[in-house]
Design an enzyme around this catalytic site. Structure first.
Site, PDB file in Angstrom:
ATOM      1  N   ARG A 118     -14.337  -7.507  -0.106  1.00  0.00           N
ATOM      2  CA  ARG A 118     -13.376  -7.229   1.078  1.00  0.00           C
ATOM      3  C   ARG A 118     -13.050  -5.780   1.212  1.00  0.00           C
ATOM      4  O   ARG A 118     -12.445  -5.572   0.151  1.00  0.00           O
ATOM      5  CB  ARG A 118     -12.342  -8.296   1.228  1.00  0.00           C
ATOM      6  CG  ARG A 118     -11.508  -7.988   2.386  1.00  0.00           C
ATOM      7  CD  ARG A 118     -10.281  -7.467   2.302  1.00  0.00           C
ATOM      8  NE  ARG A 118      -9.314  -7.367   3.255  1.00  0.00           N
ATOM      9  CZ  ARG A 118      -8.227  -6.525   3.391  1.00  0.00           C
ATOM     10  NH1 ARG A 118      -8.022  -5.654   2.393  1.00  0.00           N
ATOM     11  NH2 ARG A 118      -7.463  -6.525   4.197  1.00  0.00           N
ATOM     12  N   THR A 140       0.914  -1.315  -0.029  1.00  0.00           N
ATOM     13  CA  THR A 140      -0.014   0.055   0.107  1.00  0.00           C
ATOM     14  C   THR A 140       0.875   1.210   0.102  1.00  0.00           C
ATOM     15  O   THR A 140       1.867   1.065   0.353  1.00  0.00           O
ATOM     16  CB  THR A 140      -0.888  -0.096   1.235  1.00  0.00           C
ATOM     17  OG1 THR A 140      -1.839  -1.076   1.184  1.00  0.00           O
ATOM     18  CG2 THR A 140      -1.546   1.231   1.431  1.00  0.00           C
ATOM     19  N   THR A 198       0.169   0.693   6.380  1.00  0.00           N
ATOM     20  CA  THR A 198       0.334  -0.428   5.517  1.00  0.00           C
ATOM     21  C   THR A 198       0.355  -1.704   6.490  1.00  0.00           C
ATOM     22  O   THR A 198       1.100  -1.658   7.522  1.00  0.00           O
ATOM     23  CB  THR A 198       1.547  -0.338   4.752  1.00  0.00           C
ATOM     24  OG1 THR A 198       1.547  -1.754   4.127  1.00  0.00           O
ATOM     25  CG2 THR A 198       2.879   0.018   5.396  1.00  0.00           C
ATOM     26  N   GLY A 199      -0.348  -2.888   6.105  1.00  0.00           N
ATOM     27  CA  GLY A 199      -0.027  -4.010   6.947  1.00  0.00           C
ATOM     28  C   GLY A 199      -1.487  -4.892   6.665  1.00  0.00           C
ATOM     29  O   GLY A 199      -2.236  -4.572   5.681  1.00  0.00           O
ATOM     30  N   GLY A 209     -10.342  -3.380   3.250  1.00  0.00           N
ATOM     31  CA  GLY A 209      -9.113  -3.171   4.198  1.00  0.00           C
ATOM     32  C   GLY A 209      -9.391  -2.021   5.055  1.00  0.00           C
ATOM     33  O   GLY A 209     -10.191  -1.182   5.064  1.00  0.00           O
ATOM     34  N   ASP A 210      -8.393  -1.634   5.771  1.00  0.00           N
ATOM     35  CA  ASP A 210      -8.239  -0.375   6.517  1.00  0.00           C
ATOM     36  C   ASP A 210      -7.881   0.961   5.704  1.00  0.00           C
ATOM     37  O   ASP A 210      -8.447   1.820   6.490  1.00  0.00           O
ATOM     38  CB  ASP A 210      -7.028  -0.568   7.739  1.00  0.00           C
ATOM     39  CG  ASP A 210      -5.722  -0.901   6.802  1.00  0.00           C
ATOM     40  OD1 ASP A 210      -5.692  -1.591   5.792  1.00  0.00           O
ATOM     41  OD2 ASP A 210      -4.656  -0.375   7.419  1.00  0.00           O
TER      42      ASP A 210
HETATM   43  N1  ASP Z   1      -3.596  -2.629   4.346  1.00  0.00           N
HETATM   44  C1  ASP Z   1      -3.891  -3.144   3.108  1.00  0.00           C
HETATM   45  C2  ASP Z   1      -5.258  -3.931   3.129  1.00  0.00           C
HETATM   46  O1  ASP Z   1      -5.175  -4.555   4.064  1.00  0.00           O
HETATM   47  C3  ASP Z   1      -2.619  -4.006   2.553  1.00  0.00           C
HETATM   48  C4  ASP Z   1      -1.528  -3.196   2.348  1.00  0.00           C
HETATM   49  O2  ASP Z   1      -1.045  -2.492   3.288  1.00  0.00           O
HETATM   50  O3  ASP Z   1      -0.866  -3.328   1.566  1.00  0.00           O
HETATM   51  O4  ASP Z   1      -5.844  -3.801   2.442  1.00  0.00           O
END
Ligand code: ASP
Length: 362
Positions: free
Chosen positions: A253, A225, A276-277, A255-256
Site C-alpha cells: 500500500r 507523518t 498528513t491524514g 499513501g498520499d
Molecule cells: N498520510 C499518511 C498515509 O496515508 C499517514 C499520515 O499522515 O501519518 O500514508
C-alpha cells in the site's frame, strides 16, 4: 389536513417571507462560519523575506490526554527541527535544503511516524514513503515502500536531482539509494515498541484494516507523518513529506505522502504544501494540487483555498472519513495550518525569528 401551527407558519412566511428568507440565509452562514473557522490557524506574513512551516502529523490529539512531559518533548523536537531549517534560510540557503534538513530531524526522532518512528505494516515491517518538490521549476522526486533507507526524504531528493524519474519504489529505490551514497540501515533500526503495540492493537480488533497510529503518548490515534514547506530569500518555494504510512498496511500500500499533487506540492505561482491524514482520501481529492489550483486559477488566497478543501471538500469524500490536515506557505510567506482533526503537531518561524508551536485545536 393542515394543523394549526403549520397554518400559522404558512401565514407568517407569506406575510414576512422576505425577512424570513434573509434570516434563514443568515443562520446558515453563521453555521458554515462556525464549522469552517474553528480549527485552522493562519499566520499572515505578507512580503516576509523568508519563512518556514512544519507538521508532525494530525490526529485525535487532545490536551486532556497528553502529559506535560510528552507535550514538552513534542514541542522541543518541533522547535529543534524548525530552527535547523530557519538557520539555513537566514544564512541564504535554499528552501529545498531547509525542507530536507528540517525533515531529517523529525525522521530521526521516534516521536513521529516517519523514519525512526515509522509504523508497522501487517507483516511487521516498516515501509517508508517520501516526496519533495521544488516550486521554482516543478521538479519533484519521490520514493515509496523502502525498508532500509534511513532518511527517505534524502532519497526523494536524490530521485529528483540524480535520476530522470519522479518516483522510485521498493528494492529498485533501495539500490538507487545505495548507489548514490545514502545511508542504509538494518531494518531493525526502525523498530519502536509503541509502533509495534499499535500494530498488535489494530490486529486484535480488526485484523485486515489499516488504521492510524494508536499511541499512549496521546491515548488515542494520530497520523504522525512529518512535512515541511519553506520560502527562501530568492522567492523560491519548496515542500517535502515523509511517512511510515498507516499501521497494518499491506500489499505494498502507498499513501498520499509520496504522490505529487496529493501529499506534497510546490509551485512558485501558488504555494508549497505538505499533508498528513488518511492518505486514500488525500489521493482521491488530489488535495495538494486542488489547493494550488484554487489559488492559481480561481484567485483564492491560500487561507481561503485551504479552508475550502480541508474543512469542506475533504471530509465530504468517503462520507466524512477524509480526516487530516495540511501546512502550506505562499509566495508572500503567508502560512496556513488547516486541519479537521482535534490536533496537529505544527510550528512556524518567520524572517524575524518569531516562533509558533502548536499541538491542539486551540
Ligand atoms: N498520510 C499518511 C498515509 O496515508 C499517514 C499520515 O499522515 O501519518 O500514508
Amino acid at each position: 389536513m393542515l394543523n394549526f401551527s403549520t397554518l400559522i407558519t404558512i401565514i407568517f412566511i407569506m406575510k414576512y417571507g422576505n425577512y424570513f428568507l434573509v434570516f434563514l440565509i443568515f443562520l446558515m452562514a453563521c453555521k458554515e462560519k462556525a464549522e469552517t473557522e474553528n480549527k485552522g490557524v493562519f499566520i499572515e506574513q505578507t512580503q516576509s523575506e523568508f519563512s518556514i512551516i512544519i507538521h508532525g502529523g494530525a490526529g485525535t490529539i487532545k490536551r486532556e490526554n497528553m502529559s506535560p512531559e510528552k507535550e514538552e518533548e513534542y514541542a522541543k523536537k518541533l522547535e529543534e527541527a524548525i530552527r535547523i531549517g530557519h538557520d539555513i534560510l537566514r544564512n541564504g540557503g535554499t528552501s529545498l535544503d531547509a525542507v530536507e534538513k528540517t525533515i531529517n530531524v523529525l525522521e530521526n526522532s521516534p516521536l513521529f511516524n516517519a523514519g525512526k518512528g515509522a509504523v508497522f505494516t501487517h507483516e511487521g515491517t516498516n515501509e517508508h514513503d517520501a516526496s519533495i518538490m521544488d516550486g521554482s521549476n516543478l521538479n519533484a522526486g519521490a520514493s515509496s515502500g523502502t525498508k532500509t533507507v534511513k532518511n527517505p526524504i534524502n532519497l526523494a531528493r536524490a530521485v529528483m536531482e540524480k535520476s530522470p524519474h519522479v518516483m522510485l519504489s521498493g528494492s529498485g529505490a533501495e539500490i538507487f539509494a545505495s548507489e548514490n551514497g545514502l545511508e542504509i540501515v538494518n531494518p531493525s533500526y526502525f523498530f519502536t515498541e509503541k509502533a509495534m503495540k499499535s500494530l498488535e492493537r489494530v490486529k486484535a480488533s480488526q485484523e485486515d484494516k489499516v488504521a492510524s497510529f494508536y499511541t499512549e503518548d496521546i491515548k488515542d490515534s494520530k497520523f504522525g507523518t512529518v512535512g515541511c514547506a519553506a520560502l527562501d530569500k530568492f522567492g523560491n518555494l519548496a515542500a517535502g513529506t515523509s511517512t511510515g504510512g498507516m499501521t497494518n498496511k499491506r500489499w505494498g500500500r502507498i499513501g498520499d505522502a509520496p504522490i505529487i499533487g496529493a501529499g506534497t506540492y510546490a509551485n512558485n505561482n501558488s504555494c508549497a504544501f505538505s499533508s498528513t491524514g488518511w492518505g486514500e482520501y488525500f489521493i482521491r481529492g488530489m488535495v495538494a494540487y486542488d489547493i494550488s489550483a484554487l489559488m492559481e486559477y480561481k484567485g483564492l488566497t491560500l487561507k481561503e483555498a485551504a479552508k475550502n478543501v480541508i474543512q469542506k471538500k475533504l471530509p465530504a469524500i468517503g462520507d466524512g472519513a477524509g480526516s487530516g490536515g495540511i501546512i502550506a506557505i505562499d509566495k508572500n510567506g503567508n502560512m496556513v495550518m488547516e486541519f479537521n482533526t482535534s490536533g496537529m503537531y505544527r510550528a512556524t518561524m518567520n524572517a524575524q525569528g518569531d516562533l509558533y508551536v502548536g499541538i491542539y485545536k486551540d
